[in-house]
Design an enzyme around this catalytic site. Sequence first.
Site, PDB file in Angstrom:
ATOM      1  N   ASP A 209       0.799  -6.152   2.756  1.00 46.39           N
ATOM      2  CA  ASP A 209      -0.370  -6.892   2.265  1.00 46.39           C
ATOM      3  C   ASP A 209      -1.165  -6.082   1.250  1.00 46.39           C
ATOM      4  OD1 ASP A 209      -1.612  -4.996   3.863  1.00 46.39           O
ATOM      5  OD2 ASP A 209      -1.767  -6.351   5.578  1.00 46.39           O
ATOM      6  N   SER A 210      -2.463  -6.358   1.162  1.00 42.75           N
ATOM      7  CA  SER A 210      -3.294  -5.684   0.162  1.00 42.75           C
ATOM      8  C   SER A 210      -3.439  -4.189   0.414  1.00 42.75           C
ATOM      9  CB  SER A 210      -4.685  -6.314   0.122  1.00 42.75           C
ATOM     10  OG  SER A 210      -5.248  -6.322   1.422  1.00 42.75           O
ATOM     11  N   THR A 211      -3.056  -3.719   1.587  1.00 45.90           N
ATOM     12  CA  THR A 211      -3.099  -2.273   1.817  1.00 45.90           C
ATOM     13  C   THR A 211      -2.043  -1.563   0.981  1.00 45.90           C
ATOM     14  OG1 THR A 211      -1.624  -2.502   3.743  1.00 45.90           O
ATOM     15  CG2 THR A 211      -3.990  -2.488   4.174  1.00 45.90           C
ATOM     16  N   VAL A 212      -1.021  -2.306   0.521  1.00 49.13           N
ATOM     17  CA  VAL A 212       0.073  -1.681  -0.247  1.00 49.13           C
ATOM     18  C   VAL A 212       0.382  -2.360  -1.585  1.00 49.13           C
ATOM     19  CG1 VAL A 212       1.206  -0.694   1.787  1.00 49.13           C
ATOM     20  CG2 VAL A 212       1.844  -2.996   1.035  1.00 49.13           C
TER      21      VAL A 212
ATOM     22  N   HIS B 104     -11.178  -3.089   2.732  1.00 49.13           N
ATOM     23  CA  HIS B 104     -10.129  -2.135   2.320  1.00 49.13           C
ATOM     24  C   HIS B 104     -10.623  -0.698   2.258  1.00 49.13           C
ATOM     25  CE1 HIS B 104      -8.924  -6.077   0.522  1.00 49.13           C
ATOM     26  NE2 HIS B 104      -7.827  -5.762   1.191  1.00 49.13           N
TER      27      HIS B 104
END
Length: 380
Positions: free
Chosen positions: A46-49, A341
């Site tokens: 997801d947005s973590t990567v 985040h």
Amino acid sequence: MAGVRVASDKGVMALVVAVLVMCGGGSVVTPAAAATLVPAVYVFGDSTVDVGNNQYLPGNVLYPLPLPYGMDLPQELRPTGRASNGYNVADAISRLMGFNMSPPAYLSLPPEMNDQILSGFGGVNYGSGDSGILNKTGLNKSMPLAQQVGFFAATKSKMIEHAGDQGTVDEIERRVSESLFFISSGGNDMFEFLKSPVLLFYIQLATNYRKHLNTLYDHGARRFGIVNVPPIGCVPALRNRSDTGACMEFANNLSRNFNDNWLSVVMKNFAADPERPGITYSVGNSYNMITNFTADPEAAGFSEVASACCGDGRLGVNPWCHPGGAVCNNRTDHLYWDLAHSTDAAAHKGAALIFDAPVDWGFAAPINFRQLVSDGFSSI
Ligand SMILES: *[C@@H]1O[C@H](CO)[C@@H](O)[C@H](O)[C@H]1NC(C)=O
Ligand SMILES: *[C@@H]1O[C@H](CO)[C@@H](O)[C@H](O)[C@H]1NC(C)=O
Ligand SMILES: *[C@@H]1O[C@H](CO)[C@@H](O)[C@H](O)[C@H]1NC(C)=O
Ligand SMILES: *[C@@H]1O[C@H](CO)[C@@H](O)[C@H](O)[C@H]1NC(C)=O
Ligand SMILES: *[C@@H]1O[C@H](CO)[C@@H](O)[C@H](O)[C@H]1NC(C)=O
């Protein structure tokens, strides 16, 4: 910064080219072993990567993320696809593997890709902000894990086509089997879960996670580096629901239950599947890590672990990080960059713990990422 990046990209390329020349008729070599711990990193989640896939999805108006997102990145990486002030955890893990940063976003690549990727080096990042383990999670303007895994299968087919002779196909298979498959997904599913927490949801998550793992295995993946779900109740957006700004315990419980009673079991069973030999894995424990940072910020090198660095009003979520909005002075002492985040600093600290911390500290199990890749490249 920019110069360094370009220079070392060329370095890796030069090494790869040299190896391909030496390789000739498909004889066995250990390419790039001196430079990196694995031939490639393939990133899912997801947005973590995500390092830029979402900006290529038609109708996704959020991406690329405008400044102040990416304010600490080199100029040529802005505007950024990363939900961070700088790099994210895919970059941080890739750096620990010896690369400059995350491999490129899949959707940024031309259809023909490039020789390096097609030869099994470097890798590809399929991560997509807002996506989840389940297709139904998140906005429809993101790529669910199933689609990301499907794109890896397509990439692998191209690699095999490109290889031509059997000797080179064998080399590609070996490189893929030695590469790191890095998955960071599930946080957005937890946000969905929060809306109607029922047992069935855990079952669906576990079943789908396993299905995605099986598909990756069937396309040659053997080394899995997983990140579990963070305590989502501690992100500024959910702290905002409490009068005191405290973590939302109920949400954290959902994460912890998924990690401890479902994801860890999925991984154990997957690695023990008699039909799928040769799996090694590590689960990085982002839950324990964020909990640890939050419980004793100073010991972890932070001074602020509740408010977002970027954003206005209470906890930096009213409104959340936006062009012209407030940004904290010191990005390295904040755990959270925006409403949901981590900062670049937190991503690097977290990655370092997953990679290197002794297993009994609780940040990775059953082995840490360094142990996961310690065999490096096999020579045959
Ligand atoms: C999820 O989407 C993929 C396509 O990306 C599809 O093949 C799969 O059947 C879908 N799964 C479910 C449970 O709908
Ligand atoms: C934060 O909480 C305030 C007060 O309850 C609310 O008005 C606001 O919409 C919340 N903001 C977010 C981003 O959830
Ligand atoms: C969270 O889990 C703990 C331990 O299982 C339990 O004591 C607590 O009541 C739960 N809290 C909420 C809000 O669900
Ligand atoms: C920013 O915070 C970090 C971590 O707490 C600290 O080491 C550093 O000195 C701070 N920098 C400035 C300019 O205050
Ligand atoms: C955080 O983890 C470190 C390393 O295991 C440990 O020494 C420390 O006591 C932990 N802090 C908290 C507050 O749990």
